[in-house]
Design a protein around this motif. Structure first.
Motif, short mmCIF file in Angstrom:
data_model
loop_
_atom_site.label_atom_id
_atom_site.label_comp_id
_atom_site.label_asym_id
_atom_site.label_seq_id
_atom_site.Cartn_x
_atom_site.Cartn_y
_atom_site.Cartn_z
N ARG A 222 41.19 37.55 37.69
CA ARG A 222 42.38 37.83 37.43
C ARG A 222 42.39 39.51 37.21
O ARG A 222 41.37 39.97 36.71
CB ARG A 222 42.60 37.02 36.09
N GLY A 223 43.52 40.02 37.44
CA GLY A 223 43.70 41.34 37.17
C GLY A 223 45.10 41.93 36.51
O GLY A 223 45.53 40.93 36.13
N ILE A 224 44.94 43.16 36.55
CA ILE A 224 46.18 43.61 35.67
C ILE A 224 47.39 44.09 36.68
O ILE A 224 48.57 43.79 36.31
CB ILE A 224 45.91 45.01 34.85
N SER B 158 51.35 38.19 36.31
CA SER B 158 49.96 37.92 36.61
C SER B 158 49.32 38.06 37.89
O SER B 158 50.17 37.93 38.98
CB SER B 158 50.08 36.22 36.36
N VAL B 159 48.25 38.61 37.93
CA VAL B 159 47.60 38.97 39.29
C VAL B 159 46.32 38.38 39.24
O VAL B 159 45.53 38.26 38.23
CB VAL B 159 47.39 40.67 38.97
N MET B 160 46.13 37.66 40.51
CA MET B 160 44.85 36.84 40.91
C MET B 160 44.34 37.34 42.19
O MET B 160 45.24 37.73 43.05
CB MET B 160 45.20 35.39 40.85
N MET B 161 43.00 37.25 42.35
CA MET B 161 42.36 37.66 43.50
C MET B 161 41.27 36.73 43.87
O MET B 161 40.48 36.35 43.00
CB MET B 161 41.89 39.03 43.77
N LYS C 220 38.76 40.82 36.38
CA LYS C 220 37.67 40.22 35.84
C LYS C 220 37.38 39.02 36.42
O LYS C 220 38.28 38.02 36.74
CB LYS C 220 37.98 39.79 34.14
N ALA C 221 36.14 38.61 36.56
CA ALA C 221 35.69 37.56 37.34
C ALA C 221 35.92 36.19 36.68
O ALA C 221 35.57 36.02 35.16
CB ALA C 221 34.28 37.31 37.63
N GLU C 222 36.67 35.17 37.13
CA GLU C 222 36.99 33.82 36.69
C GLU C 222 36.02 32.76 37.10
O GLU C 222 35.88 31.84 36.43
CB GLU C 222 38.54 33.74 36.88
N SER C 223 35.88 32.92 38.26
CA SER C 223 35.18 31.45 38.85
C SER C 223 34.02 32.07 40.17
O SER C 223 34.56 32.87 40.74
CB SER C 223 35.86 30.37 39.28
N MET C 224 33.04 31.28 40.51
CA MET C 224 32.51 31.45 41.66
C MET C 224 32.13 30.01 42.13
O MET C 224 31.96 29.05 41.60
CB MET C 224 30.98 32.03 41.26
N ASN C 225 32.22 29.94 43.78
CA ASN C 225 32.03 28.77 44.26
C ASN C 225 30.94 29.06 45.63
O ASN C 225 31.13 30.26 45.90
CB ASN C 225 33.21 28.21 45.00
N ALA D 153 39.21 46.51 43.08
CA ALA D 153 38.91 46.14 44.49
C ALA D 153 40.21 46.83 45.53
O ALA D 153 41.35 47.28 45.00
CB ALA D 153 39.24 44.57 44.66
N MET D 154 39.82 47.26 46.62
CA MET D 154 40.49 47.75 47.48
C MET D 154 40.41 46.96 48.93
O MET D 154 39.26 46.75 49.33
CB MET D 154 40.16 49.36 47.84
#
Length: 143
Positions: A132-134, A56-59, A111-116, A93-94
């Motif tokens: 969320r990413g690969i 699971s990858v998250m940014m 892929k974008a999941e949320s915005m605030n 992203a880098m």
């Protein structure tokens, strides 16, 4: 003994998403988790081992909101209706060391999941986006 140039600081880092510099980025958080499945057998209260079954990858990133430079206007977060959301493109992203030009980290196929958005009476408007990413890559395999 001097250790110059070994510490990565925000002052020397630049965040790009799909090749676009996020010029007023104020922070980025990346997590990579290995999903482990416990192997449980009859007659044992404790798992006998753990088997890796996924990743699971998250940014998430935060930036000062500049007029006409939202994550949506930069094409990083989709806008539109159901079809646009379902068909959203993946982004990469880098994080780059602007002193050496080295890639510190690459996060692929996000892929974008949320915005605030955040704004208060005495503050600067900021925006956050979560993805969320690969896969993540560090200096050893990002270039």
């Amino acid at each position: 003994m001097a250790y110059t140039g070994r510490v990565i600081s925000g002052a020397r880092a630049r965040l790009t998403i799909n090749g676009k510099v996020i010029g007023f980025a104020t922070g980025v958080n990346v997590s990579e988790n290995i999903v482990l499945q416990p192997i449980e057998v009859l007659g044992e209260i404790d798992p006998v081992e753990f088997e890796a079954v996924g990743r699971s990858v998250m940014m998430s990133c935060t930036a000062v909101r500049i007029k006409s430079k939202s994550f949506k206007s930069l094409g990083i977060v989709p806008r539109g209706d159901t079809v646009d959301i379902v068909n959203m493109n993946e982004v990469d992203a880098m994080i780059e060391d602007i002193i050496t030009g080295d890639i510190i980290m690459k996060i692929s196929r996000l892929k974008a999941e949320s915005m605030n958005w955040r704004l208060d009476t005495t503050g600067i408007m900021s925006m956050d986006a979560s993805f969320r990413g690969i896969r993540t890559y560090d200096e050893e395999d990002a270039a």
